[in-house]
Design an enzyme around this catalytic site. Structure first.
Site, PDB file in Angstrom:
ATOM      1  N   SER A 125       0.854  -1.066  -0.066  1.00  0.00           N
ATOM      2  CA  SER A 125      -0.015  -0.148  -0.199  1.00  0.00           C
ATOM      3  C   SER A 125       0.812   1.263  -0.034  1.00  0.00           C
ATOM      4  O   SER A 125       2.032   1.482   0.614  1.00  0.00           O
ATOM      5  CB  SER A 125      -0.930   0.153   1.167  1.00  0.00           C
ATOM      6  OG  SER A 125      -1.580   1.307   1.395  1.00  0.00           O
ATOM      7  N   TYR A 150      -1.479  -1.226  10.843  1.00  0.00           N
ATOM      8  CA  TYR A 150      -1.865  -1.728   9.550  1.00  0.00           C
ATOM      9  C   TYR A 150      -0.662  -1.259   8.660  1.00  0.00           C
ATOM     10  O   TYR A 150      -0.073  -2.145   7.891  1.00  0.00           O
ATOM     11  CB  TYR A 150      -3.258  -1.118   9.011  1.00  0.00           C
ATOM     12  CG  TYR A 150      -3.488  -1.310   7.396  1.00  0.00           C
ATOM     13  CD1 TYR A 150      -3.126  -0.537   6.869  1.00  0.00           C
ATOM     14  CD2 TYR A 150      -3.594  -2.604   7.131  1.00  0.00           C
ATOM     15  CE1 TYR A 150      -3.233  -0.528   5.434  1.00  0.00           C
ATOM     16  CE2 TYR A 150      -3.607  -2.714   5.510  1.00  0.00           C
ATOM     17  CZ  TYR A 150      -3.333  -1.528   4.795  1.00  0.00           C
ATOM     18  OH  TYR A 150      -3.355  -1.929   3.437  1.00  0.00           O
ATOM     19  N   LYS A 154       2.466  -3.631   6.623  1.00  0.00           N
ATOM     20  CA  LYS A 154       2.727  -3.762   5.066  1.00  0.00           C
ATOM     21  C   LYS A 154       4.380  -3.380   5.044  1.00  0.00           C
ATOM     22  O   LYS A 154       5.054  -4.032   4.019  1.00  0.00           O
ATOM     23  CB  LYS A 154       2.140  -2.791   4.273  1.00  0.00           C
ATOM     24  CG  LYS A 154       0.441  -3.064   4.097  1.00  0.00           C
ATOM     25  CD  LYS A 154       0.373  -4.230   3.369  1.00  0.00           C
ATOM     26  CE  LYS A 154      -1.253  -4.572   3.256  1.00  0.00           C
ATOM     27  NZ  LYS A 154      -1.363  -5.745   2.574  1.00  0.00           N
TER      28      LYS A 154
HETATM   29  C1  WQD Z   1      -9.468   9.374   1.247  1.00  0.00           C
HETATM   30  C2  WQD Z   1      -9.656  10.882   1.895  1.00  0.00           C
HETATM   31  C3  WQD Z   1     -10.053  11.153   4.341  1.00  0.00           C
HETATM   32  C4  WQD Z   1     -13.745   9.503   4.776  1.00  0.00           C
HETATM   33  C5  WQD Z   1      -6.932   4.227   3.192  1.00  0.00           C
HETATM   34  C6  WQD Z   1      -5.924   3.365   4.114  1.00  0.00           C
HETATM   35  C7  WQD Z   1      -4.925   2.945   3.096  1.00  0.00           C
HETATM   36  C8  WQD Z   1      -5.627   2.107   1.957  1.00  0.00           C
HETATM   37  C9  WQD Z   1      -6.828   2.902   1.327  1.00  0.00           C
HETATM   38  C10 WQD Z   1      -5.756  -0.095   2.315  1.00  0.00           C
HETATM   39  C11 WQD Z   1      -8.935  11.123   2.955  1.00  0.00           C
HETATM   40  C12 WQD Z   1     -11.174  11.634   3.582  1.00  0.00           C
HETATM   41  C13 WQD Z   1     -12.714   9.872   4.191  1.00  0.00           C
HETATM   42  C14 WQD Z   1     -14.669  10.242   5.105  1.00  0.00           C
HETATM   43  C15 WQD Z   1     -13.500  11.931   4.450  1.00  0.00           C
HETATM   44  N1  WQD Z   1      -6.324   0.951   2.650  1.00  0.00           N
HETATM   45  N2  WQD Z   1     -12.473  11.182   4.089  1.00  0.00           N
HETATM   46  N3  WQD Z   1     -14.494  11.893   4.794  1.00  0.00           N
HETATM   47  O1  WQD Z   1      -7.264   7.219   4.182  1.00  0.00           O
HETATM   48  O2  WQD Z   1      -6.302   7.751   1.901  1.00  0.00           O
HETATM   49  O3  WQD Z   1      -6.278   5.511   2.655  1.00  0.00           O
HETATM   50  O4  WQD Z   1      -7.686   3.468   2.362  1.00  0.00           O
HETATM   51  O5  WQD Z   1      -4.901  -0.377   1.898  1.00  0.00           O
HETATM   52  O6  WQD Z   1      -4.203   2.200   3.634  1.00  0.00           O
HETATM   53  O7  WQD Z   1      -4.891   4.602   4.760  1.00  0.00           O
HETATM   54  O8  WQD Z   1      -8.553   6.693   2.175  1.00  0.00           O
HETATM   55  O9  WQD Z   1     -10.788   6.697   1.684  1.00  0.00           O
HETATM   56  O10 WQD Z   1     -10.242   6.713   4.010  1.00  0.00           O
HETATM   57  O11 WQD Z   1      -9.899   8.673   2.677  1.00  0.00           O
HETATM   58  O12 WQD Z   1     -13.344  13.476   4.309  1.00  0.00           O
HETATM   59  O13 WQD Z   1     -15.873   9.944   5.570  1.00  0.00           O
HETATM   60  O14 WQD Z   1     -11.006  10.972   2.014  1.00  0.00           O
HETATM   61  O15 WQD Z   1      -9.634  12.400   5.131  1.00  0.00           O
HETATM   62  O16 WQD Z   1      -8.432  12.631   3.055  1.00  0.00           O
HETATM   63  P1  WQD Z   1      -6.993   6.876   2.782  1.00  0.00           P
HETATM   64  P2  WQD Z   1     -10.086   7.061   2.595  1.00  0.00           P
END
Ligand code: WQD
Length: 340
Positions: A125, A150, A154
């Site tokens: 990741s 997590y 990785k």
């Molecule tokens: C994306 C953006 C949030 C939800 C995660 C894991 C990563 C991988 C992919 C497994 C961020 C914002 C989110 C919400 C929001 N997983 N957000 N409101 O955090 O980039 O990555 O998923 O491998 O390891 O860390 O993805 O979709 O959670 O967030 O504003 O209700 O959307 O702050 O900026 P992220 P995400």
């Protein structure tokens, strides 16, 4: 036959469909903690073929012994099996180290013991990069101390594989560092099935549009970005799945330059949270309700991939754009909530 561990998960199931459709025999191993057997039926409907399936826990040595003693024709491994909820990993770190590291080590020990000369593809990741010093992120960008157990599993997984390759010349490894996978297969037979309330942006957004949540909260609008919200690299899950086929063929065809290679898998384009919301509104014609909220702990400001290496060396490039991926995610959400 290709062993796909965690093959009933989100990226795993889409990869199994691509493997089956490119003529591979597939054995799926999954412990069903984060998925269900219906996904196996969905894979069959989406691909027209049904993979072999074993419900096993790879952090249990007896299960791994059963697996390798009963399936001698394993010609490659794609290893997805891992817990992946960032927040849960902070509250239950030992569960993550036991499962994510234990499963990987057990499988590698059997590959080693049986002296199997097979390709090994590892699901990693972009989280290993932490807050990047510069953008776009290349495979040479420094990895940072993970902001969650997590993410640490990785990083540790990559280091274990690096050391395993150094000690065992029969092992050839490709590490695929995913950015943000979104969307669903065009058949609408498989897609993302978050357990409980989704932590990720796109599934929470599509559920909110279905009326399952009052509104979406944007986690922070005071970041130093073009509109104050975080930037991510969203990539269609089917593009990601196809990359696994290309990576496997690279190793099977012995086209790899080293026995340990790393590739970033993303679209190469960064989008802010507000831009994703705007794209969703255009695609769905739904006036999504959202509000600005505080920053989420552990979020990086901006992360998107430099995909030059994947394009030029691996020969892979994302074919879908973000709007197409969002459209498929919205169509899938309506399908699983029985609203077409
Ligand atoms: C994306 C953006 C949030 C939800 C995660 C894991 C990563 C991988 C992919 C497994 C961020 C914002 C989110 C919400 C929001 N997983 N957000 N409101 O955090 O980039 O990555 O998923 O491998 O390891 O860390 O993805 O979709 O959670 O967030 O504003 O209700 O959307 O702050 O900026 P992220 P995400």
């Amino acid at each position: 036959m290709i062993l796909v561990t965690g093959g009933l998960g989100y990226i795993g199931s889409h990869t199994v469909v691509e493997l089956l459709q490119t003529g591979n025999d597939v054995l799926v191993v999954d412990n069903l903690t984060n998925s269900s057997l219906e996904v196996l039926d969905g894979i069959e409907r989406a691909s027209g073929k049904r993979p072999l399936f074993e419900c096993l826990s790879l952090n249990d040595k007896m299960d791994v012994k059963y697996l390798f003693n009963n399936y001698e024709e394993i010609e490659g491994v794609i290893h997805f099996a891992a817990f992946k909820a960032v927040g849960e990993s902070i509250s239950e770190p030992l569960k993550y180290y036991d499962n994510n590291i234990g499963s990987l080590v057990n499988v590698l020990q059997y590959v080693d013991r049986l002296n199997l000369e097979i390709p090994f593809i590892f699901s990693s990741s972009c989280t290993v990069y932490g807050e990047p010093d510069s953008l776009p992120i290349t495979e040479e960008s420094p990895t940072k101390k993970a902001s969650s157990p997590y993410g640490n599993t990785k990083q540790i997984g990559e280091e274990i594989l690096f050391d395993a390759v150094r000690s065992n010349s029969n092992l050839s490894v490709i590490v695929l560092r995913y950015f943000n996978p979104i969307g669903a297969h065009k058949s609408m037979e498989i897609g993302e099935l978050p357990l409980g309330t989704p932590q990720n942006l796109v599934p929470f957004m599509t559920q909110t549009a279905m009326g399952m949540h009052k509104r979406l909260t944007v986690f922070g609008d005071d970041y130093p970005t073009r509109d104050g919200t975080c930037v991510r690299d969203y990539v269609h899950v089917v593009d990601l799945a196809k990359a696994h086929i290309v990576a496997l063929q690279r190793l099977v065809g012995k086209k790899n330059e080293q026995n340990y290679e790393v590739f970033n898998l993303g679209s190469g384009t960064g989008k802010t949270v507000l831009e994703i919301i705007s794209d969703f509104k255009k695609v769905s014609k739904v006036n999504l309700k959202y509000k600005m909220g505080p920053r989420r702990q552990g979020d990086v400001i901006e992360a998107y991939a430099d995909v030059t290496k994947a394009n030029s060396v691996l020969g892979w490039k994302a074919q879908f754009n973000v709007k197409q991926a969002i459209r498929s995610a919205w169509k899938w959400e309506r399908k699983i909530r029985n609203k077409n």
